[in-house]
Every structure is written in C-alpha cells, then in structure tokens.
Design an enzyme around this catalytic site. Structure first.
Site, short mmCIF file in Angstrom:
data_model
loop_
_atom_site.label_atom_id
_atom_site.label_comp_id
_atom_site.label_asym_id
_atom_site.label_seq_id
_atom_site.Cartn_x
_atom_site.Cartn_y
_atom_site.Cartn_z
N ALA A 31 0.84 -1.21 0.00
CA ALA A 31 0.00 0.00 0.00
C ALA A 31 0.87 1.26 0.00
CB ALA A 31 -0.94 -0.01 1.20
N GLN A 63 2.41 -15.23 0.96
CA GLN A 63 2.74 -16.41 0.14
C GLN A 63 1.70 -16.68 -0.94
OE1 GLN A 63 2.98 -19.67 2.88
NE2 GLN A 63 4.78 -18.86 3.94
N GLY A 65 -0.92 -15.24 -2.65
CA GLY A 65 -0.96 -14.50 -3.89
C GLY A 65 -1.87 -13.30 -3.83
N GLU A 130 -8.13 -20.71 -3.15
CA GLU A 130 -7.97 -20.61 -1.70
C GLU A 130 -9.35 -20.61 -1.06
OE1 GLU A 130 -4.68 -18.12 -0.04
OE2 GLU A 130 -4.58 -17.34 -2.06
N HIS A 246 -5.24 -17.32 10.95
CA HIS A 246 -4.95 -18.24 9.85
C HIS A 246 -4.82 -19.64 10.46
CE1 HIS A 246 -3.02 -20.11 6.42
NE2 HIS A 246 -3.17 -19.00 5.72
N ARG A 292 -11.48 -19.12 6.93
CA ARG A 292 -10.42 -19.34 7.92
C ARG A 292 -10.93 -19.43 9.36
NH1 ARG A 292 -5.82 -15.50 5.10
NH2 ARG A 292 -5.68 -16.88 3.32
N HIS A 352 -3.33 -13.42 11.92
CA HIS A 352 -2.75 -13.28 10.59
C HIS A 352 -3.04 -11.93 9.96
CE1 HIS A 352 -1.36 -14.44 6.67
NE2 HIS A 352 -2.55 -14.34 6.12
N GLU A 376 -3.59 -2.47 5.36
CA GLU A 376 -4.10 -3.09 6.59
C GLU A 376 -4.31 -2.09 7.73
OE1 GLU A 376 -1.80 -6.54 7.66
OE2 GLU A 376 -3.14 -7.10 9.30
N ARG A 387 -11.96 -11.48 5.96
CA ARG A 387 -11.31 -11.12 4.69
C ARG A 387 -11.16 -12.34 3.80
NH1 ARG A 387 -5.94 -11.42 2.81
NH2 ARG A 387 -5.51 -12.53 4.73
C1 SIN Z 1 -1.95 -17.61 2.56
O1 SIN Z 1 -1.11 -17.77 1.69
O2 SIN Z 1 -2.56 -18.52 3.10
C2 SIN Z 1 -2.23 -16.21 3.02
C3 SIN Z 1 -2.85 -15.42 1.96
C4 SIN Z 1 -3.68 -14.33 2.55
O3 SIN Z 1 -3.72 -14.19 3.77
O4 SIN Z 1 -4.35 -13.61 1.80
#
Ligand code: SIN
Length: 555
Positions: A31, A63, A65, A130, A246, A292, A352, A376, A387
């Site tokens: 950002a 990680q 994306g 995801e 997470h 999550r 997270h 954030e 989120r």
């Molecule tokens: C993850 O790679 O699990 C995290 C991605 C995220 O928090 O957007």
C-alpha cells in the site's frame, strides 16, 4: 474514557531539525509503495519512511498470492464480488468491494509493466484456489513468494523515481496536527534523532496489529503503531474486534512461527489429527477450504480433545509437486527436519490479518483532514467481518494507488509549511521501573488467551481491565525509547480491540463469542467505532445490494 496525552513525548518543533515534503508516506508494504508511486508519477515529491529496513513489511511474507480477475469476463468479476461479500458476512461496503475488484486488472497490468512476473504464461497466468473462493483466481509468483515479488518490484520502482526519497529505520512517533485538527506532518525518530517532517498530506500504510497476539504469522513490526498514532491525532477507527486467525502455521516449540499458505490446502493438502483422521468436513461441507475462522475453530476443538495429540497438514500425497509449487514452504519445513513429501507438518492457528483500522473513504481520506490511510492500517470497507484470502495485496494495490493520487491533490492544494507546534508527552518521567519485555510478553499472551479465536464476555471483561491497568502504568513511567513507544501503541490498540470484542455480543466472521454463538443481524449488522476520549459507539453498516445470492450460489 482516559486516552492519555495527545502526544507520546514532549517536543517543541522550533527546537527540532525539520524537513519538508509534499506527501509523507509511512510504511513500505504494497500500500505504501503504491501510494508513493502514484503520487510521484504525477510529479509530487514524496518521502517514504519505514520503521525497520525497507523490506521488513508483511507484504514480503505474503505467500498465497493476489486475487484478481484476469480473463475480463463479467461473470468472473461478479463471482469475485460475491465471494468477498459472502466471506465478509454483511459488513463489507459493497460499493468498495466492486470498486476494488473491477480495478484489479489495471493494477496487475501496472505491476507487470514495472517488471513483476507472475507464474504461468504471459496473458495466461497460473491461478490458485484458496478458502472462500468459488473458483481459482489467485495469481502467484515464484511459487509461494508472491508478496516478495510485488514488494521487490515496487521498491525498485520507488528507488528509481527521482521524486521519491526513502528513509528506512525511521519510526513514526506521532502525527502533527494544527489548531484546526488538520494533519500537517509527523514527528519521526530517525537514526539521526527526532525530526519534524512537514507535509501537504500524510499517507499511513503502517500495516496492522496481529503481533498483539502471542501466536502470529506477521513480521515483528506489525504492532499497530500507525493506528495508535491516528487515534491520538483524532482519527475515527472501526472494526477493531475483527482479527483473522490463519489456520495453518508451522508449529514447533522454539521455532519462529511460519505460515503454511492456504494455497497448499487449495492444492489438495489435508488437515489430520495425530492418528491421520481427516476432521475438517465434520464442521463444514467445504472441509479444509472453509473460511479461515471455521477451519481455525475446528483445529482449536481438535487440540482441546484429550484423545488428540496434535493437528497436522498432510501433503505427502502431493509428492514432488509440493516442492516445485511451494519452494519456500518446502525449504522452511526441511530447515526444521521435516520432509513434506514424507512427514506430516504440525500446524496451529495464529493471528494473521487485522481487519480494523483507520476509517477511510474511497480516496483513502480519514476523518482527519490531510491524513490518508491505505492497506491493513485502514478500515476501507473491503473486508467486512472477515477477509477473503488474497484480497489484501489487491487492496494495497488498488486503494494504495488511489490514496497516492488523492494525497497528491491534497498536497497541491495545501503545500507543506513549517509550523510552531508544541506537545506535552505522556509520562511523568523516568520514575518507576518498567520491564518492557515482560509487559510485552504478558500482553501478547493475554490477548491470545482472552481475546483470541474464541471469546467470552467474562474473559473479555478481565482483558479490558488488565490492559487498561497496564496501559495506565506504562504511560506514567513514560516513553524514552522506540521499544517503549511501540509498547504504549500496542497497549492503546489492544485495549480498544478488547473493548470492541466485549461490546459485540454476537458471532460474525472472525469474531466468535462462546456466550453469543449466533450472528444477530437485527442488533449487530453495524460497525463499532472508536475515537480518542470517547467510548466505543455503533454505526450502521452500508446497505447491501438488492439481492446477495445465498452462500454457495453462483451469481
Ligand atoms: C496464505 O497464503 O494462506 C495467506 C494469503 C492471505 O492471507 O491472503
């Protein structure tokens, strides 16, 4: 409501070296750099500062994306909007969601133009799935190093811009406001000492507060300093109770927590107990790819069972593909003696992503004139009560860019000028003894235990009282080092998080109350707001679009 002094330390700007810039950006994640480059590309002079080294942001650790529609299809944009609203559970601002989703392609194109390379073929990127996404739409780079690729690209562009100055190891002590409450710059602690920096506009991009919790996937610097400084400057904050945990961080005692991306579950990894029993489908038909909060609670419940010795991520059936698709994760496992093609990986949830922050409009403007926020640190309305995975890099790209454009215009209308401002600090002086390390560890342990994945009114009441007491003591002793400034900021934000979590008597998104386990739209489809010197108050949520399809339905 005692919020202490307006400033953390006593100062007189006539006695400080000073510096002028059109726009001051605080923070060097996606950002911050996006804001800086947007302003600099218009010819605006920008100073970007970061608390630690330039690369020490959460962006570099991301990680999974960046979620973005790349095929241009209307249904694909609608699906991304729908998934974001669905996960956000009634508290997203639908107009902001649509705005961010539809501007994703142009920001991704800008990154590629600046040199970023995503996995896959040009024009046909590889897309991951995801949790909460109804279809694969997550672009990634270098396997599991998407954030590092984006950060490196943006940092190189900033370093190459004649309009950008970069000051690492520079801590934001406080925002400077004039007698009308307008933000005029900041007090910064640089390696050369305290400085006043005067700016036409300030953009906060300091990240969130997930390091308030003992278990966290975040960089050490994610301590909420920007949010605390904005609070002292009079900004309105929102949604602080919503902290995303997470489900899967590598958990080995004595080893720093390390995120195991949700994309690993997206590729087919299973969550199992120590006997190899796959349990995620017992709580949600989406199994390991449920949102999550659902998966984190499922793990917590397993860990609480007497007959379960641990929870593991089993990716052994993915074979060698694991190491090519997720080279960073595979290397981190191997560094600790675990071979993901043969061993199950011990995991636990950790804080997270923090959804709450400085309330901003679509231009990134906060309630304090001259102060902008993006990423954030802000509460933009994109994430609601939870989120959607990989929407945060996207938010930083789109709304960071927007905040850069708006702050540039604001600076043109109100150029920087040095002013005579004085402030009285928080503490009485160096009296008393404060064991900072102990207080920091106690605070993080308390938040994890009492304001964590599952909450209860009794524990939250205790947390508010305890944190308030610690904060009062720490303020009386007063700050004299960056560590103590950070601790005071952590205490201020932690108390607000606990107060909001206590106040919200329902369960929604990331916020789960054992004593109020059900979502209650009649009373609680609203935001909780905070301002210095005021008790937390309720404000209505944005209107929902006329027909939000039911969960699971495709728009
Ligand atoms: C993850 O790679 O699990 C995290 C991605 C995220 O928090 O957007």
């Amino acid at each position: 409501m005692d919020d202490g002094s307006r400033y953390l330390l006593s100062f007189d700007t006539f006695r400080l070296p000073h510096h002028l810039t059109d726009v001051l950006v605080v923070g060097t994640g996606v950002a911050g750099y996006s804001a800086a480059l947007a302003a600099a590309d218009l010819g605006t002079r920008v100073l970007v500062v970061s608390k630690g080294e330039l690369d020490a942001s959460n962006t570099g650790w991301a990680q999974g994306g960046v979620a973005a529609v790349t095929n241009g299809k209307r249904e694909a944009f609608e699906a991304h909007v729908h998934d974001t609203l669905d996960v956000g559970q009634g508290l997203c601002d639908p107009a902001v969601v649509r705005d961010v989703v539809t501007h994703a392609p142009e920001r991704i194109a800008d990154l590629i133009r600046r040199g970023a390379r995503f996995d896959g073929e040009p024009g046909s990127p590889a897309l991951a799935l995801e949790g909460g996404h109804s279809e694969p739409r997550v672009l990634h780079a270098r396997g599991d190093a998407t954030g590092a690729e984006i950060r490196d690209t943006l940092r190189r562009a900033a370093q190459g811009s004649p309009n950008v100055d970069l000051w690492p190891r520079t801590f934001l002590v406080d925002l400077l406001t004039d007698e009308d409450g307008r933000c005029r710059g900041a007090l910064l602690l640089t390696p050369q000492g305290l400085r006043s920096v005067w700016a036409g506009a300030v953009v906060l991009a300091t990240g969130g507060y997930a390091q308030l919790f003992r278990e966290s996937t975040n960089v050490p610097g994610a301590t909420g300093d920007g949010i605390a400084a904005a609070l002292r400057a009079g900004a309105v904050l929102r949604d602080l109770e919503f902290v995303q945990f997470h489900p899967t961080t590598l958990y080995l005692a004595g080893v720093p927590r390390f995120l195991i991306s949700e994309a690993v579950r997206g590729e087919g990894a299973h969550l199992v107990d120590d006997k190899g029993r796959r349990f995620a489908f017992e709580t949600d038909p989406r199994g390991e790819l449920a949102p999550r909060d659902v998966v984190s609670r499922a793990i917590l419940h397993q860990l609480a069972r007497d007959d379960v010795q641990g929870v593991f991520l089993d990716m052994t059936h993915l074979g060698a593909r694991m190491a090519t698709r997720f080279p960073g994760i595979a290397a981190a496992c191997r560094a600790h003696g675990l071979d993901p093609t043969r061993d199950r990986i011990p995991v636990r949830p950790a804080a997270h992503y923090t959804i709450g922050g400085v309330v901003v409009d679509r231009e990134g403007a906060s309630s304090v004139p001259g102060l902008y926020a993006a990423g954030e640190v802000s509460a933009s309305g994109l994430h609601g009560a939870n989120r959607l995975a990989s929407n945060s890099l996207l938010e930083g790209l789109v709304l960071g860019h927007r905040a850069g454009l708006a702050s540039s215009a604001a600076a043109a209308a109100s150029p920087p000028r040095a002013m005579h401002l004085r402030g009285a600090g928080t503490g009485a002086g160096p009296e008393g003894h404060l064991d900072e390390e102990d207080l920091r560890a106690s605070l993080r342990a308390l938040l994890w235990r009492m304001v964590g994945i599952e909450r209860h009114g009794g524990a939250l009441t205790g947390a508010v009282a305890a944190v308030g007491g610690w904060e009062g003591f720490a303020r009386r002793v007063g700050p004299d080092t960056v560590e103590r400034f950070v601790l005071l900021d952590m205490l201020a934000v932690a108390r607000r998080v606990a107060e909001a979590a206590l106040r919200r008597e329902e369960s929604r998104g990331t916020h789960f109350r054992r004593d109020f386990p059900v979502r209650d739209d009649a009373l609680w489809r609203c935001h909780l707001l905070h301002r210095s010197g005021q008790a937390v108050w309720k404000a209505p949520a944005a209107a929902l679009p006329p027909a939000v399809p039911a969960a699971g339905a495709r728009p």
